[in-house]
Scaffold this active site. Structure first.
Site, PDB file in Angstrom:
ATOM      1  N   ARG A 120       0.821  -1.215   0.000  1.00  0.00           N
ATOM      2  CA  ARG A 120       0.000   0.000   0.000  1.00  0.00           C
ATOM      3  C   ARG A 120       0.859   1.270   0.000  1.00  0.00           C
ATOM      4  O   ARG A 120       0.333   2.376  -0.088  1.00  0.00           O
ATOM      5  CB  ARG A 120      -0.923   0.037   1.242  1.00  0.00           C
ATOM      6  CG  ARG A 120      -1.974  -1.048   1.267  1.00  0.00           C
ATOM      7  CD  ARG A 120      -2.762  -1.022   2.563  1.00  0.00           C
ATOM      8  NE  ARG A 120      -3.886  -0.115   2.525  1.00  0.00           N
ATOM      9  CZ  ARG A 120      -5.159  -0.496   2.328  1.00  0.00           C
ATOM     10  NH1 ARG A 120      -5.465  -1.769   2.144  1.00  0.00           N
ATOM     11  NH2 ARG A 120      -6.127   0.390   2.317  1.00  0.00           N
ATOM     12  N   TYR A 144       0.779   4.260  -2.541  1.00  0.00           N
ATOM     13  CA  TYR A 144      -0.343   5.194  -2.370  1.00  0.00           C
ATOM     14  C   TYR A 144      -0.158   6.013  -1.093  1.00  0.00           C
ATOM     15  O   TYR A 144      -0.172   7.251  -1.128  1.00  0.00           O
ATOM     16  CB  TYR A 144      -1.632   4.390  -2.305  1.00  0.00           C
ATOM     17  CG  TYR A 144      -2.907   5.206  -2.234  1.00  0.00           C
ATOM     18  CD1 TYR A 144      -3.423   5.817  -3.369  1.00  0.00           C
ATOM     19  CD2 TYR A 144      -3.611   5.338  -1.042  1.00  0.00           C
ATOM     20  CE1 TYR A 144      -4.609   6.543  -3.312  1.00  0.00           C
ATOM     21  CE2 TYR A 144      -4.791   6.061  -0.971  1.00  0.00           C
ATOM     22  CZ  TYR A 144      -5.287   6.662  -2.109  1.00  0.00           C
ATOM     23  OH  TYR A 144      -6.450   7.384  -2.054  1.00  0.00           O
ATOM     24  N   GLU A 178       2.497   6.496   0.976  1.00  0.00           N
ATOM     25  CA  GLU A 178       3.672   7.370   1.024  1.00  0.00           C
ATOM     26  C   GLU A 178       3.619   8.411  -0.092  1.00  0.00           C
ATOM     27  O   GLU A 178       4.104   9.533   0.074  1.00  0.00           O
ATOM     28  CB  GLU A 178       4.971   6.561   0.947  1.00  0.00           C
ATOM     29  CG  GLU A 178       5.172   5.591   2.111  1.00  0.00           C
ATOM     30  CD  GLU A 178       5.504   6.275   3.440  1.00  0.00           C
ATOM     31  OE1 GLU A 178       5.232   7.481   3.616  1.00  0.00           O
ATOM     32  OE2 GLU A 178       6.028   5.570   4.328  1.00  0.00           O
ATOM     33  N   PHE A 223     -19.622  -5.118  -2.682  1.00  0.00           N
ATOM     34  CA  PHE A 223     -20.750  -5.741  -1.967  1.00  0.00           C
ATOM     35  C   PHE A 223     -22.070  -5.500  -2.703  1.00  0.00           C
ATOM     36  O   PHE A 223     -22.902  -6.399  -2.831  1.00  0.00           O
ATOM     37  CB  PHE A 223     -20.858  -5.195  -0.527  1.00  0.00           C
ATOM     38  CG  PHE A 223     -19.831  -5.743   0.443  1.00  0.00           C
ATOM     39  CD1 PHE A 223     -18.809  -6.579   0.013  1.00  0.00           C
ATOM     40  CD2 PHE A 223     -19.891  -5.413   1.803  1.00  0.00           C
ATOM     41  CE1 PHE A 223     -17.858  -7.075   0.905  1.00  0.00           C
ATOM     42  CE2 PHE A 223     -18.952  -5.905   2.706  1.00  0.00           C
ATOM     43  CZ  PHE A 223     -17.929  -6.739   2.262  1.00  0.00           C
ATOM     44  N   GLN A 234     -12.758  -5.685  10.782  1.00  0.00           N
ATOM     45  CA  GLN A 234     -12.084  -4.391  10.560  1.00  0.00           C
ATOM     46  C   GLN A 234     -13.163  -3.332  10.307  1.00  0.00           C
ATOM     47  O   GLN A 234     -14.244  -3.649   9.801  1.00  0.00           O
ATOM     48  CB  GLN A 234     -11.089  -4.472   9.378  1.00  0.00           C
ATOM     49  CG  GLN A 234     -11.673  -4.644   7.995  1.00  0.00           C
ATOM     50  CD  GLN A 234     -11.896  -6.110   7.601  1.00  0.00           C
ATOM     51  OE1 GLN A 234     -12.257  -6.927   8.421  1.00  0.00           O
ATOM     52  NE2 GLN A 234     -11.719  -6.421   6.322  1.00  0.00           N
TER      53      GLN A 234
HETATM   54  P1  NAD Z   1     -11.156   7.305  -9.150  1.00  0.00           P
HETATM   55  O1  NAD Z   1     -10.180   6.222  -9.432  1.00  0.00           O
HETATM   56  O2  NAD Z   1     -12.572   7.115  -9.578  1.00  0.00           O
HETATM   57  O3  NAD Z   1     -10.663   8.698  -9.764  1.00  0.00           O
HETATM   58  C1  NAD Z   1      -9.317   9.011  -9.989  1.00  0.00           C
HETATM   59  C2  NAD Z   1      -9.223   9.699 -11.346  1.00  0.00           C
HETATM   60  O4  NAD Z   1      -7.868  10.093 -11.586  1.00  0.00           O
HETATM   61  C3  NAD Z   1      -9.619   8.773 -12.505  1.00  0.00           C
HETATM   62  O5  NAD Z   1     -10.493   9.458 -13.369  1.00  0.00           O
HETATM   63  C4  NAD Z   1      -8.282   8.448 -13.170  1.00  0.00           C
HETATM   64  O6  NAD Z   1      -8.420   8.128 -14.541  1.00  0.00           O
HETATM   65  C5  NAD Z   1      -7.524   9.736 -12.916  1.00  0.00           C
HETATM   66  N1  NAD Z   1      -6.062   9.572 -12.959  1.00  0.00           N
HETATM   67  C6  NAD Z   1      -5.310   8.607 -12.360  1.00  0.00           C
HETATM   68  N2  NAD Z   1      -4.012   8.808 -12.629  1.00  0.00           N
HETATM   69  C7  NAD Z   1      -3.938   9.918 -13.418  1.00  0.00           C
HETATM   70  C8  NAD Z   1      -2.866  10.616 -14.019  1.00  0.00           C
HETATM   71  N3  NAD Z   1      -1.585  10.207 -13.878  1.00  0.00           N
HETATM   72  N4  NAD Z   1      -3.148  11.711 -14.776  1.00  0.00           N
HETATM   73  C9  NAD Z   1      -4.422  12.140 -14.946  1.00  0.00           C
HETATM   74  N5  NAD Z   1      -5.492  11.500 -14.384  1.00  0.00           N
HETATM   75  C10 NAD Z   1      -5.236  10.407 -13.629  1.00  0.00           C
HETATM   76  O7  NAD Z   1     -11.081   7.569  -7.578  1.00  0.00           O
HETATM   77  P2  NAD Z   1     -11.892   8.588  -6.655  1.00  0.00           P
HETATM   78  O8  NAD Z   1     -12.525   7.797  -5.574  1.00  0.00           O
HETATM   79  O9  NAD Z   1     -12.727   9.500  -7.466  1.00  0.00           O
HETATM   80  O10 NAD Z   1     -10.691   9.398  -5.982  1.00  0.00           O
HETATM   81  C11 NAD Z   1     -10.357  10.713  -6.381  1.00  0.00           C
HETATM   82  C12 NAD Z   1      -9.243  11.250  -5.473  1.00  0.00           C
HETATM   83  O11 NAD Z   1      -9.675  11.251  -4.107  1.00  0.00           O
HETATM   84  C13 NAD Z   1      -7.959  10.416  -5.525  1.00  0.00           C
HETATM   85  O12 NAD Z   1      -6.843  11.267  -5.463  1.00  0.00           O
HETATM   86  C14 NAD Z   1      -8.035   9.589  -4.259  1.00  0.00           C
HETATM   87  O13 NAD Z   1      -6.755   9.240  -3.781  1.00  0.00           O
HETATM   88  C15 NAD Z   1      -8.760  10.536  -3.313  1.00  0.00           C
HETATM   89  N6  NAD Z   1      -9.459   9.790  -2.253  1.00  0.00           N
HETATM   90  C16 NAD Z   1     -10.621   9.116  -2.507  1.00  0.00           C
HETATM   91  C17 NAD Z   1     -11.229   8.398  -1.488  1.00  0.00           C
HETATM   92  C18 NAD Z   1     -12.535   7.669  -1.687  1.00  0.00           C
HETATM   93  O14 NAD Z   1     -12.989   7.011  -0.757  1.00  0.00           O
HETATM   94  N7  NAD Z   1     -13.208   7.737  -2.819  1.00  0.00           N
HETATM   95  C19 NAD Z   1     -10.642   8.350  -0.226  1.00  0.00           C
HETATM   96  C20 NAD Z   1      -9.440   9.026  -0.020  1.00  0.00           C
HETATM   97  C21 NAD Z   1      -8.863   9.758  -1.034  1.00  0.00           C
HETATM   98  N1  UDP Z   2     -13.041  -5.499   1.682  1.00  0.00           N
HETATM   99  C1  UDP Z   2     -13.799  -6.658   1.833  1.00  0.00           C
HETATM  100  N2  UDP Z   2     -14.346  -7.216   0.725  1.00  0.00           N
HETATM  101  C2  UDP Z   2     -14.199  -6.691  -0.523  1.00  0.00           C
HETATM  102  C3  UDP Z   2     -13.434  -5.501  -0.667  1.00  0.00           C
HETATM  103  C4  UDP Z   2     -12.865  -4.944   0.469  1.00  0.00           C
HETATM  104  O1  UDP Z   2     -13.980  -7.180   2.953  1.00  0.00           O
HETATM  105  O2  UDP Z   2     -14.743  -7.270  -1.482  1.00  0.00           O
HETATM  106  C5  UDP Z   2     -12.469  -4.868   2.902  1.00  0.00           C
HETATM  107  C6  UDP Z   2     -10.995  -4.484   2.809  1.00  0.00           C
HETATM  108  O3  UDP Z   2     -10.173  -5.571   3.190  1.00  0.00           O
HETATM  109  C7  UDP Z   2     -10.914  -3.325   3.775  1.00  0.00           C
HETATM  110  C8  UDP Z   2     -12.289  -2.664   3.676  1.00  0.00           C
HETATM  111  O4  UDP Z   2     -13.148  -3.636   3.082  1.00  0.00           O
HETATM  112  O5  UDP Z   2     -10.758  -3.801   5.094  1.00  0.00           O
HETATM  113  C9  UDP Z   2     -12.281  -1.394   2.809  1.00  0.00           C
HETATM  114  O6  UDP Z   2     -11.664  -1.712   1.580  1.00  0.00           O
HETATM  115  P1  UDP Z   2     -11.584  -0.689   0.364  1.00  0.00           P
HETATM  116  O7  UDP Z   2     -10.762  -1.378  -0.686  1.00  0.00           O
HETATM  117  O8  UDP Z   2     -12.937  -0.222  -0.016  1.00  0.00           O
HETATM  118  O9  UDP Z   2     -10.816   0.591   0.926  1.00  0.00           O
HETATM  119  P2  UDP Z   2      -9.590   0.849   1.933  1.00  0.00           P
HETATM  120  O10 UDP Z   2     -10.219   1.564   3.063  1.00  0.00           O
HETATM  121  O11 UDP Z   2      -8.986  -0.454   2.376  1.00  0.00           O
HETATM  122  O12 UDP Z   2      -8.647   1.663   1.125  1.00  0.00           O
END
Ligand code: NAD
Ligand code: UDP
Length: 317
Positions: free
Chosen positions: A145, A148, A150, A194, A212
């Site tokens: 992980r 992502y 770091e 799910f 978890q």
């Molecule tokens: P997502 O994968 O749907 O969206 C990420 C977008 O970035 C995609 O459209 C992808 O094509 C684009 N992308 C990836 N690498 C790229 C690059 N090198 N150049 C240009 N575009 C690029 O994910 P998301 O859930 O919409 O997440 C958006 C942001 O929010 C991310 O930075 C993610 O780390 C952050 N984030 C999301 C969550 C969550 O729960 N959804 C939680 C924590 C952080």
């Molecule tokens: N997880 C699970 N079943 C799945 C996908 C994820 O039990 O089919 C668990 C995973 O191991 C983690 C939690 O659900 O504990 C959240 O996972 P997700 O990939 O959505 O995001 P994370 O918070 O781990 O980045």
């Protein structure tokens, strides 16, 4: 409310969160430039916006420099699902680090404000619960992980160094698990997995014991907080946790999805991925105080809306 029209860049704008953000920015009257390399995002997520003259879509990878006129930048480009960000980990680090540098340089050249979509993953497998912004985290620097976790930590460092060194207007939001319509059905995250499994009547895959925990925020709540943070003055930088502090085990989530879908799907256990955080829950005191924000959508209601989205999507296949 009347707003001054701004030119806003959203990187990762064709992804799950980015597409909702583009929509909300247009609704506020702004011009939106959506930049995406379509790694995990899709044109379909923003197809309904293409007819709006204030919306532009540009295929571009943020690891390369970009020259555009902008007033504000939301830097969301980065795959968010563990399955996707671990597929090409070197690229994930480059996206986080080179992408941040390129967008910060752009912000500096244009005098733009810039917001970074950081993550609760900066806390790693937290030894403090719930997590407040003061906690420095417990992150494995060499695990699967790490690209992502770091990468996002280094991006935060860069944001604060551009602030200290060049006085840039920065905002950092630490996003906790967010879900809703337009998550990719195959992106491997727990909520989409799910729901899709339940709707198809397939086994629901619980990784490990399912004890978890995670805290799930509905997308509309998250976007509202991001907009409010961008609107704050120069003195407000964050980092600010944004998430819903209601905490659930993965077993709780599976049972709720089964109840709401009326599915006959069974639970099956699969191995727990390496370094999977055992518990996660945001302390949102800072967001409440700085932004007057708190989540408004309960998990049950948000899941019902998300299930409606996936049901329509899968029926159309
Ligand atoms: P997502 O994968 O749907 O969206 C990420 C977008 O970035 C995609 O459209 C992808 O094509 C684009 N992308 C990836 N690498 C790229 C690059 N090198 N150049 C240009 N575009 C690029 O994910 P998301 O859930 O919409 O997440 C958006 C942001 O929010 C991310 O930075 C993610 O780390 C952050 N984030 C999301 C969550 C969550 O729960 N959804 C939680 C924590 C952080
Ligand atoms: N997880 C699970 N079943 C799945 C996908 C994820 O039990 O089919 C668990 C995973 O191991 C983690 C939690 O659900 O504990 C959240 O996972 P997700 O990939 O959505 O995001 P994370 O918070 O781990 O980045």
């Amino acid at each position: 409310m009347r707003m001054t029209r701004k030119r806003v860049l959203v990187t990762g704008g064709a992804g799950f969160l980015g597409s909702h953000l583009c929509e909300r920015l247009l609704a506020r009257g702004h011009e939106v430039l959506c930049v995406d390399n379509f790694l995990t995002g899709q044109r379909a997520n923003v197809a309904h916006l293409l007819g709006d003259a204030r919306f532009e879509l540009l295929r571009h990878d943020v690891t390369a420099p970009l020259e555009v006129e902008v007033d504000e930048i939301y830097n969301l480009a980065c795959p968010a699902s563990p399955v996707h960000y671990q597929h090409d980990p070197v690229k994930t680090t480059k996206t986080n680090v080179h992408g941040a540098i390129n967008m910060l340089d752009l912000a500096q050249r244009k005098g733009a404000k810039i917001l970074q979509a950081s993550t609760s993953e900066v806390y790693g497998d937290p030894a403090v619960h719930p997590q407040s912004e003061e906690y420095w985290g417990n992150v494995n620097p060499i695990g699967p992980r790490s690209c992502y976790d770091e990468g996002k930590r280094c991006a935060e460092t860069l944001f604060f160094d551009y602030r200290r060194q060049y006085g840039l207007g920065i905002k950092v939001v630490r996003i906790f698990n967010t879900y809703g319509p337009r998550m990719h059905p195959q992106d491997g995250r727990v909520v989409s997995n799910f729901i899709v499994q339940a709707l198809r009547g397939e086994d629901i895959t619980i990784y490990g014991e399912g004890t978890q925990t995670r805290s799930f925020c509905y997308v509309d709540d998250l976007i509202e907080a991001m907009l409010r943070l961008m609107d704050t003055g120069h003195d407000v930088t964050g980092p600010v946790n944004i998430g819903n502090p209601a905490e659930f085990t993965m077993l709780d989530l599976a049972h709720l999805v089964i109840e709401l879908t009326g599915s006959a799907a069974r639970l099956v256990h699969r191995p727990l991925p390496e370094d999977d955080p055992r518990q996660r829950c945001p302390d949102i005191a800072k967001a409440r105080a700085l932004l007057g924000w708190q989540p408004t959508v309960a998990l049950r209601d948000g899941l019902a809306r998300t299930i409606g989205y996936f049901d329509a999507l899968l029926s159309a296949d």
